[in-house]
Motif scaffolding. Sequence first.
Motif: not given
Lengths: 761, 294
Positions: A739-761
């Motif tokens: 998912v990080r590879a697809a989005t370029g986001l850091r995503l430091r938490r699981v589960p990854i929720r949709p808003e973590h992708i659309t509204h990254p903090t």
Amino acid sequence: MTTQAPSPVGSATPARTPGGIGESPARPDGTLKVTGQFAYSSDLWLDEALFGVTLRSPHARACITGIDIAKALAVPGVHAVLTHEDVPGLPYYGLDHPDQPVLAIDEVRYQGEPVAILAATDPHTARRALSLIEVTYDVLPPVTDARRAVFDPSIDRVHPDGNVVRHQPVRVGSADEVTADVVVVGEYEVGMQDQAFLGPESGLAVPAENGGVDLYIATQWLHVDRGQIARCLDLPEEKVRLTLAGVGGAFGAREDLSMQVHACMLALHTGKPVRMSYDRAESFLGHVHRHPAWLRYEHGATRDGKLVYVKATIVLDGGAYTSTTPAVVGNAASLGVGPYEVPHIAIDVYGARTNNPPCGAMRGFGAVQVCYAYESQMDALAAELGLSPVEIRIRNAVSQGSKLATGQVIDSPAPLADMLRRVASLPLPPSTVDSSGDLPGGYGNTTRGEGVRRGVGYGVGIKNICFSEGFDDYATARVRLAVVGGEPVVTVHTAAAEVGQGLVTLQQQIVRTELGVSTVLLQPADTTIGSAGSSSASRQSYMTGGAVKAACEAVRTRVAQRLGHSTVELVGGKVLAGDTIVDLAAAVGDEPIEETVVFRHRPTVPMDPVTGQGDSHVQLALCVHRAVVDVDVELGLVKVVELAAVQDVGRVMNRVALEGQIHGGSAQGLGLALMEEIQVVDGLVRNPSFTDYLIPTILDVPPMPLTILEHPDPHAPYGLRGAGEPPTLSSTPAIAAAVRAATGLRLRRVPIRPEHITHPT
Amino acid sequence: MEFVRPTTFADALAEKAARPQAVPILGGTDLMVGLNAGHPPPPALLDLTAVAELDAWAVDDDEVWIGAGVTYRRLITELGTLCPGLALAARTVGSPQIRNRATLAGNLGTASPGGDTHPVLLATGAVVEAASVRGQRAIPIDDFYAGVKRHALAPDELIRGVRLPIRRGPQQFAKVGTRNAMVIAVCSVAVALDVARRTVRVGVGSVAPTPRRALAAEDLASGLPWDGGPLDDDVARRFGAAVAAATAPIDDVRGTAAYRRHSVEVLARRTLAWALADLDRSEAWDGMTGRSEA
């Protein structure tokens, strides 16, 4: 012997008995389960049985200032209302440390804590009467931040002896002094996953004529249940007899007691059988979950990608009571750097008590949380160095002879680099999917390709098999060889819990291979035989499998002795004794042969409390995943396209069951990556239902091609390696990485929720 | 709890008049889950599964009538051409087992803000047939939803069926959930185009206390490429923003208000574009009774 020496029947080598190890015979309980006829623990019934229910705390933390049971007791049909004052013996229980009250004593420490129990003639009456019990609470502010519970000296103590259940350091080399060319630091969080078994906590307690009690129960470990129950009931263990009832899934959640003592108390108090069965919401409150975790990692590496040091601080939230938190901490610490060679290590793992829901055993057991974090770090390091995720892992991979963080040398095959090369060389799935239902959003019809990006990620995990740190989790098996209707028949008796994993099938397979007898009967698992240990830690094939194998060997030796030989082979219902072949049935005659064997794995030692060093693990198992995902980056929806795994299992005992384990473990890891979380706010569970605690459906689980390797472990029966847990570790970070590879986001938490992708903090 | 099982709709109305507190049950996929979860049982259950006349649908030149007992499965398999938006929504409901039992009228009776068919009913301008011993009345869908899980039915009324105008253009439906099937909507959008009148209607779900229309977005209809060609990016953005502005979402376990507002906007843009793309298929959008296609 009363029989005459059996006469030879020929010299041609008989055909091997079908259904032995390495094959995939049908499960003995398979037809019943598929046709809906299998009796689960919640199906148990006696005409005169009362129904028991539990009154639970609505508060995460409160003092109990009064309990008035008069109105409930006055309801016609109500036979008993009991509180902590009615507990006959020790009013606490717990797997590692008895700090959990059977029924709350003056204080409740989590939402859902049992306060009173009630038995009535039927569930409806029972539930109605339960609502008439009046409990007055003095509500207190809950301690819900595990990090503050550990590090903030001003925070309230959840228990008088403090909030830290175990602090386990690991110190190797001089991590605080060395420097590295490249450093990556990351803070990660893992949400509270639930085992989400389908069969609710349930069972039937029947008062016995000797003043004891018979309990028919879905559990993972009959004997450790019995010990705790007997202490709470103030009964000698022999007066508490447990029989395994049909288990509808476990995944660790049935290691702790739930309704066991309650049902027995109600049965003994009323003199009537009592059945209990939680409803779904109650089940979510009534068993332990996976520890949520906060993890801070710092990895240092050379310019060419060799790890120099790993520093980590990890806090695991054990919730209100100790449960298995100490052992979970031990796993997180000993496996905290993953299957990588690291010269300098400084890890501190803390297990906290808070007013959150109690957490304990779940598939992966402390190794899951750290795996997500250290694998995320390896990816960050690879990106920093411009290496591929596969290459950085290969450059640091352990192999046979490598040392774990504990200093323990891996003394059986650990072909991690080969596994990584294999998974990386698998063909990728087609770049586009066939039908719109296979796009992110599935049947929701949310995209026709808009916003969809493909990503690929890798994950590697290492899991200890069997209990660690000096625990003697032995297994007992009794094997009886008799002749019935002229045919040899073997009966196997163990106390091992079949929880769906297929141990019943495996026991039959082992007997067929070792004794050459096709008809293998399994006695119900109960406490009339010695302990088999827990159906957890991926250990039953190794331990109870080992015990059944050893008992078969003892039986075979007895057959040999009868025939005047030191050894014989038993194949296809025949005895191969030197140059002669005789019928096994004739050799056994009317004198059955029975042997009971206690099997032990090699001893381990506790981790050093200061350095974390020591040979603490019995066996180690590796799994590697490659995840391919499509992410709708505009909507934050994810579809896992493929989840490929390479796992070394030492020896394939039953391929169908094994593939089921790897697929199931991978899917459970997918759930943690993308959707499964008990949401807790201020100590209160927000989603205690399968409407809102989402587990993957068949539309969420992709094709999962498997490459299964067999590098035998010379220390283990048949060379096998426990297989149920490892895939649960590595699938989560592989999916997160994809998912990080697809989005370029850091995503430091699981589960990854949709808003973590659309509204990254 | 009383249990009554009439076999004609007239008898059912009489029973409902005699027991206004009785709760009608058809598929039971919502009601029974609630009862099992410990919700207080109603004083009576009015089982309508034996009322054969409800388990039917019909079509004439003006409208499609769907009886209260028609299941989602039948909406998908039998009404996919006549009512494509409804069929799309029905496909997202629960599991096959649920779709085999659950009904459109049940969705209306529950009146949950997240009910999957509501946005389509709003977008297509459906009419709810409410019946009682006093007679029958037509409740325009815009007047049906009265609050969270509240509707405009009187205590003695039952839903006889739903009437949908014959479609006059493409329809679309999309729903965001946090897994790929068997999930309650985090948000949903339905759009229905009326090619002859050059109007668009938009319904949204799970983003307000009730399902509702996005009227300000509908007002942008005149700027749409009715005569073919691509949807202008700016118009699409304004349309999505207008739909998002029509919502009043909340944070809950299924999603945040901010995510709902964002994702409903994305879905609105996409579904509008898909519907307009369907215009290019040059079908005759006037009076599509589906008879010739059946």
